[in-house]
Design a protein around this motif. Structure first.
Motif, PDB file in Angstrom:
ATOM      1  N   PRO A  72       0.952  -1.001  -0.011  1.00 47.27           N
ATOM      2  CA  PRO A  72       0.004  -0.090   0.085  1.00 47.27           C
ATOM      3  C   PRO A  72       0.931   1.185  -0.145  1.00 47.27           C
ATOM      4  O   PRO A  72       0.221   2.202   0.495  1.00 47.27           O
ATOM      5  CB  PRO A  72      -0.833  -0.090   1.144  1.00 47.27           C
ATOM      6  CG  PRO A  72       0.027  -0.842   2.146  1.00 47.27           C
ATOM      7  CD  PRO A  72       1.187  -1.857   1.265  1.00 47.27           C
ATOM      8  N   PRO A 111      -0.378  -1.849   7.709  1.00 47.30           N
ATOM      9  CA  PRO A 111      -0.894  -0.671   6.739  1.00 47.30           C
ATOM     10  C   PRO A 111      -1.696  -1.294   5.424  1.00 47.30           C
ATOM     11  O   PRO A 111      -1.489  -2.524   5.092  1.00 47.30           O
ATOM     12  CB  PRO A 111       0.442   0.120   5.981  1.00 47.30           C
ATOM     13  CG  PRO A 111       1.436  -1.119   6.304  1.00 47.30           C
ATOM     14  CD  PRO A 111       1.035  -1.845   7.447  1.00 47.30           C
ATOM     15  N   THR A 112      -2.804  -0.629   5.090  1.00 44.38           N
ATOM     16  CA  THR A 112      -3.549  -1.051   3.829  1.00 44.38           C
ATOM     17  C   THR A 112      -3.324   0.175   2.901  1.00 44.38           C
ATOM     18  O   THR A 112      -3.110   1.283   3.291  1.00 44.38           O
ATOM     19  CB  THR A 112      -5.045  -1.360   4.424  1.00 44.38           C
ATOM     20  OG1 THR A 112      -5.384  -0.221   4.962  1.00 44.38           O
ATOM     21  CG2 THR A 112      -4.912  -2.400   5.416  1.00 44.38           C
ATOM     22  N   LEU A 113      -4.251  -0.074   1.813  1.00 44.58           N
ATOM     23  CA  LEU A 113      -4.347   1.063   0.820  1.00 44.58           C
ATOM     24  C   LEU A 113      -5.315   2.123   1.387  1.00 44.58           C
ATOM     25  O   LEU A 113      -5.021   3.396   1.394  1.00 44.58           O
ATOM     26  CB  LEU A 113      -5.107   0.718  -0.440  1.00 44.58           C
ATOM     27  CG  LEU A 113      -3.911   0.246  -1.414  1.00 44.58           C
ATOM     28  CD1 LEU A 113      -4.743  -0.196  -2.714  1.00 44.58           C
ATOM     29  CD2 LEU A 113      -3.188   1.349  -1.788  1.00 44.58           C
ATOM     30  N   ARG A 122       8.059  -5.658  10.361  1.00 47.65           N
ATOM     31  CA  ARG A 122       7.359  -6.281   9.476  1.00 47.65           C
ATOM     32  C   ARG A 122       7.922  -7.951   9.721  1.00 47.65           C
ATOM     33  O   ARG A 122       7.141  -8.706   9.782  1.00 47.65           O
ATOM     34  CB  ARG A 122       8.119  -6.136   8.074  1.00 47.65           C
ATOM     35  CG  ARG A 122       7.029  -4.922   7.414  1.00 47.65           C
ATOM     36  CD  ARG A 122       7.591  -4.427   6.129  1.00 47.65           C
ATOM     37  NE  ARG A 122       6.712  -3.213   5.805  1.00 47.65           N
ATOM     38  CZ  ARG A 122       6.740  -2.112   6.188  1.00 47.65           C
ATOM     39  NH1 ARG A 122       7.661  -1.849   7.103  1.00 47.65           N
ATOM     40  NH2 ARG A 122       5.946  -1.128   5.449  1.00 47.65           N
ATOM     41  N   PRO A 157      11.462  -0.205   9.613  1.00 53.09           N
ATOM     42  CA  PRO A 157      10.507  -0.909   8.716  1.00 53.09           C
ATOM     43  C   PRO A 157      10.700  -2.565   8.938  1.00 53.09           C
ATOM     44  O   PRO A 157       9.952  -3.253   9.007  1.00 53.09           O
ATOM     45  CB  PRO A 157      11.197  -0.470   7.459  1.00 53.09           C
ATOM     46  CG  PRO A 157      12.251   0.478   7.661  1.00 53.09           C
ATOM     47  CD  PRO A 157      12.250   0.761   9.070  1.00 53.09           C
ATOM     48  N   PRO A 212       5.852   4.905   3.282  1.00 51.92           N
ATOM     49  CA  PRO A 212       7.073   5.570   3.704  1.00 51.92           C
ATOM     50  C   PRO A 212       7.413   4.875   4.951  1.00 51.92           C
ATOM     51  O   PRO A 212       6.385   4.653   5.727  1.00 51.92           O
ATOM     52  CB  PRO A 212       6.936   6.946   3.524  1.00 51.92           C
ATOM     53  CG  PRO A 212       5.521   7.220   3.417  1.00 51.92           C
ATOM     54  CD  PRO A 212       4.733   6.131   3.271  1.00 51.92           C
ATOM     55  N   ASP A 260       4.745   7.047  12.076  1.00 52.16           N
ATOM     56  CA  ASP A 260       3.559   7.572  12.807  1.00 52.16           C
ATOM     57  C   ASP A 260       2.733   6.128  13.248  1.00 52.16           C
ATOM     58  O   ASP A 260       1.944   6.352  14.149  1.00 52.16           O
ATOM     59  CB  ASP A 260       2.672   8.178  11.644  1.00 52.16           C
ATOM     60  CG  ASP A 260       3.243   9.323  11.114  1.00 52.16           C
ATOM     61  OD1 ASP A 260       4.602   9.506  11.466  1.00 52.16           O
ATOM     62  OD2 ASP A 260       2.558   9.902  10.258  1.00 52.16           O
ATOM     63  N   PRO A 264      -2.538   4.124   4.555  1.00 53.26           N
ATOM     64  CA  PRO A 264      -0.844   3.987   4.158  1.00 53.26           C
ATOM     65  C   PRO A 264      -0.107   4.887   5.160  1.00 53.26           C
ATOM     66  O   PRO A 264       0.930   5.451   4.600  1.00 53.26           O
ATOM     67  CB  PRO A 264      -1.145   4.212   2.830  1.00 53.26           C
ATOM     68  CG  PRO A 264      -2.105   5.391   2.799  1.00 53.26           C
ATOM     69  CD  PRO A 264      -2.978   5.033   3.796  1.00 53.26           C
ATOM     70  N   SER A 265      -0.440   5.024   6.415  1.00 52.91           N
ATOM     71  CA  SER A 265       0.266   5.666   7.086  1.00 52.91           C
ATOM     72  C   SER A 265       1.733   5.475   7.198  1.00 52.91           C
ATOM     73  O   SER A 265       1.976   4.099   7.040  1.00 52.91           O
ATOM     74  CB  SER A 265       0.035   5.995   8.611  1.00 52.91           C
ATOM     75  OG  SER A 265      -1.716   6.056   8.741  1.00 52.91           O
ATOM     76  N   PRO A 266       2.801   6.265   7.530  1.00 48.03           N
ATOM     77  CA  PRO A 266       4.272   5.773   7.482  1.00 48.03           C
ATOM     78  C   PRO A 266       4.299   5.044   8.659  1.00 48.03           C
ATOM     79  O   PRO A 266       3.573   5.155   9.716  1.00 48.03           O
ATOM     80  CB  PRO A 266       5.098   7.173   7.561  1.00 48.03           C
ATOM     81  CG  PRO A 266       4.184   8.136   7.147  1.00 48.03           C
ATOM     82  CD  PRO A 266       2.544   7.824   7.336  1.00 48.03           C
ATOM     83  N   ASP A 267       5.450   4.082   8.747  1.00 49.64           N
ATOM     84  CA  ASP A 267       5.671   3.299   9.693  1.00 49.64           C
ATOM     85  C   ASP A 267       6.066   4.095  11.075  1.00 49.64           C
ATOM     86  O   ASP A 267       5.540   3.728  12.009  1.00 49.64           O
ATOM     87  CB  ASP A 267       7.096   2.514   9.312  1.00 49.64           C
ATOM     88  CG  ASP A 267       6.678   1.547   8.172  1.00 49.64           C
ATOM     89  OD1 ASP A 267       5.716   1.291   7.710  1.00 49.64           O
ATOM     90  OD2 ASP A 267       7.945   0.954   7.831  1.00 49.64           O
TER      91      ASP A 267
END
Lengths: 440, 440
Positions: free
Chosen positions: A308, B126-128, B168, B164, A311, B136, B131-134
């Motif tokens: 998605p 996150p999803t479409l 994940r 990141p 950043p 935040d 899609p906030s940044p990692d």
């Protein structure tokens, strides 16, 4: 180990057997044109093996060449493996040529309020009736000279270690450089005697294709030097997608170093022209798109090119210049503009600030045409933005006679209003070979 | 190069010809008793040269020895120059012995409010549509779990680079360590899965003679380990004056390293006893006098021992632990208590806070008896303080039968109220050899 010699420059490099010719060429300092990032897809990194043993899959990549070219030893540097000592001819068309970069713009009047300032102070030496600590004495002196509140300033450990000897050695006459940072004002530097006229800042436009730096005198508020450079990351992939893929294959460190190198060589060139010492630069402000900013800081951009589209960070960031090796004073700071999203980056925020649309009641339309193309519509109360790829149109892709701003590109067309005769100008005034972005 | 062998331990060290025997002994790791800092004044660093060639000025320093001792090869290690390979006997009395250090105290009830906390969060990927940044996503998660405002937290560059992959790889289940620092809340660490029960802090009492550390569990607020150590700087000079003189002769780096070593070995010992990993310590708070604090941080103390007695800094300081190599999590912080002046240091500020006199209307008298002796009189509205040297009285100097808290020192005397019979206790319950500070 094998020695690879690149012609016609006769640059030599010693590499391990099994290295690709592309890798060897890049390590030898050649600016190879690699649109796809070295994936064997674009067919641009053509070289001719003149002698020595290599491995190259003609069945797979032969389609890029004519029979005659193959006979002459043509191959793709990215797909050719060094086996023995080599002599490799690199045609000019395979190298990235020096480009003409648009560095002039309309200048908006701006309020000059630098976040880094120098203060020259002459302090009273301590006495039995005033045995205040060195740091307090210094900070009070700065405050009395118009600086920030002493309580709001702080000195990092390495400066605390320097303060006592510098104060005494200079007979208590020193120049302090104070920078506004998150959390207060930091003592960036302390120098003997009066150096207060020498404090500079750099504004960097970090594009995926080009890098432009503006050198500002932070005392007078005047731009004293401008320099530009193509972004050396191009050797790892022409477009953003190719570079992110390069980063995913353990290439982030190299991309980061190349972004820094590109900025540094432009800074050096601007300083040389202006006759300024890079150590007098204390502030570097960088505006770039979200991927470029991530790469400059060595933050993984991998999750931005697929759904998605996430950043790692979009905030403004403030980093010690020494952390990413920017060529300025080692105590200086680098400020990276914040982004809105993956697609609307710090470069657009900088555009919005520079053109003043966020202060106006009237609705403005901002268009930023670069390798990417962004549009912002709005005023002081609301804004909408969108983005798309424009690079192919301006840099040779898709447009039939499109090309980069290399010699021979038509960069300007005028039509005489009286005679209606058209007139064109090419870069370096040579025979036209195509049309570049400015020409379009 | 010459080989010096120290007996009875047979420790060997290779040094350059011209080195002093004291220097060789210290480099070999022997804890030499050097009251004067190696200036040939105190006569404590006695060694016996058993074989090999040296230079030693008997005319000048012979007064410290009897004829018989000189015949046996007695000399001062600090004034003896290595010329050939040597065998050197080091009598036990020349080494600093393990001491008994007062580590128990009255415990005042304190409000438990640690400045470093861990937060375990389970984030939505996150999803479409989100899609906030990692960064935040992480900070909002921490805020929702009771942490500080997301806007007030920040992540340093090295953590941004880690975020990141950790998010994940852990399937978005992570533990963040957040520390209150000047200017906001810093993401000190990010770990996969739930490690929120493992977060510790250390309180350090950095004395010129002894170092005591208290290991606190920052979740429960309980002290889980205590350890002490003599201050290894003693090998560079017994008192503060001798050490500052040692620092002035390019010795500051060594003094700094020895202070850190002393703290680190106490931290290690407390952690081993409590079964805790040093990497789970994120906060180290140090209270020491002004000279000790300067030395710990590698800041020049030279101007504090002569008129007008000027420290470099008296503010509270907050430093990354990795900057001074304290043995805790490399992202942890070291907090040094502020001082009032050269003579009233961070240790006294800590005393005042710990005893609560600054919160009371009643006037209190605070007395801190250590190597130095400080008195503070006052209440919540005003305070007076003064200081003087007490070490000689407690550590063997000046007092006729005074000695350090070594085996044989009388450490306690009681008088039976009924019979009026006196009763004494010596350290290690051996025959009395003198009286130490606790005994006095």
């Amino acid at each position: 180990m094998r020695t690879v010699t690149f012609l016609p420059s006769y640059r030599k490099i010693v590499v391990e057997r099994g290295t690709t010719v592309l890798d060897a060429a890049q390590r030898a300092g050649l600016n190879m044109n690699v649109v796809c990032g070295g994936q064997g897809k674009c067919g641009k990194c053509v070289v001719y093996i003149q002698s020595g043993k290599t491995e190259f899959d003609k069945a797979k990549y032969g389609r890029f060449f004519s029979e005659e070219e193959l006979k002459k030893g043509a191959c793709l540097a990215c797909e050719t493996i060094v086996q023995g000592d080599l002599q490799v001819m690199v045609p000019e068309s395979t190298l990235i040529q020096e480009q003409k970069i648009l560095i002039k713009g309309l200048e908006n009047e701006i309020l000059f309020r630098p976040s880094t300032k120098k203060y020259y102070v002459e302090l009273q030496p301590p006495t039995l009736s005033d045995p205040s600590p060195d740091l307090d004495r210094l900070l009070w002196g700065i405050q009395k000279s118009g600086g920030p509140d002493a309580e709001k300033m702080y000195a990092p450990l390495e400066k605390l270690r320097d303060i006592p000897s510098i104060l005494r050695h200079s007979d208590w006459k020193v120049t302090a450089t104070i920078g506004l940072v998150p959390g207060g004002y930091r003592v960036l530097d302390l120098q003997e005697n009066d150096t207060s006229s020498r404090v500079y800042g750099v504004a960097v436009d970090l594009g995926s294709t080009t890098v432009v730096v503006y050198l500002w005198d932070l005392v007078t508020g005047i731009v004293v030097g401008v320099a530009s450079n193509y972004n050396k990351q191009i050797s790892c992939g022409e477009d953003i997608l190719a570079r992110v893929n390069y980063a995913r294959k353990n290439g982030l460190t190299r991309l980061q170093a190349l972004a820094v190198e590109s900025i540094n060589s432009a800074i050096t060139s601007a300083c040389n022209t202006a006759g300024i010492d890079r150590d007098d630069i204390y502030e570097v402000v960088v505006a770039g798109n979200t991927v470029m900013t991530h790469m400059l800081l060595g933050i993984d951009p991998a999750y931005m090119i697929a759904e998605p589209y996430v950043p790692v960070v979009r905030r403004a960031l403030s980093i010690a210049s020494s952390r990413i090796n920017i060529a300025c004073n080692p105590n200086g700071g680098v400020f990276a503009f914040p982004a809105v999203s993956d697609f609307i980056g710090g470069d657009i925020i900088a555009d919005i600030l520079a053109c003043g649309m966020a202060d106006r009641d009237e609705i403005s339309l901002l268009v930023d045409i670069g390798t990417n193309f962004e549009v912002v519509l709005g005023n002081r109360e609301w804004m909408f933005s969108c983005a798309g790829a424009a690079g192919p149109a301006l840099e040779g892709g898709e447009v039939l006679y499109g090309m980069r701003a290399n010699p021979g590109a038509i960069e300007k067309i005028t039509i005489d209003p009286a005679t209606l005769n058209p007139h064109y100008v090419t870069i370096n005034n040579v025979k036209p070979r195509g049309i570049c972005g400015s020409g379009l």
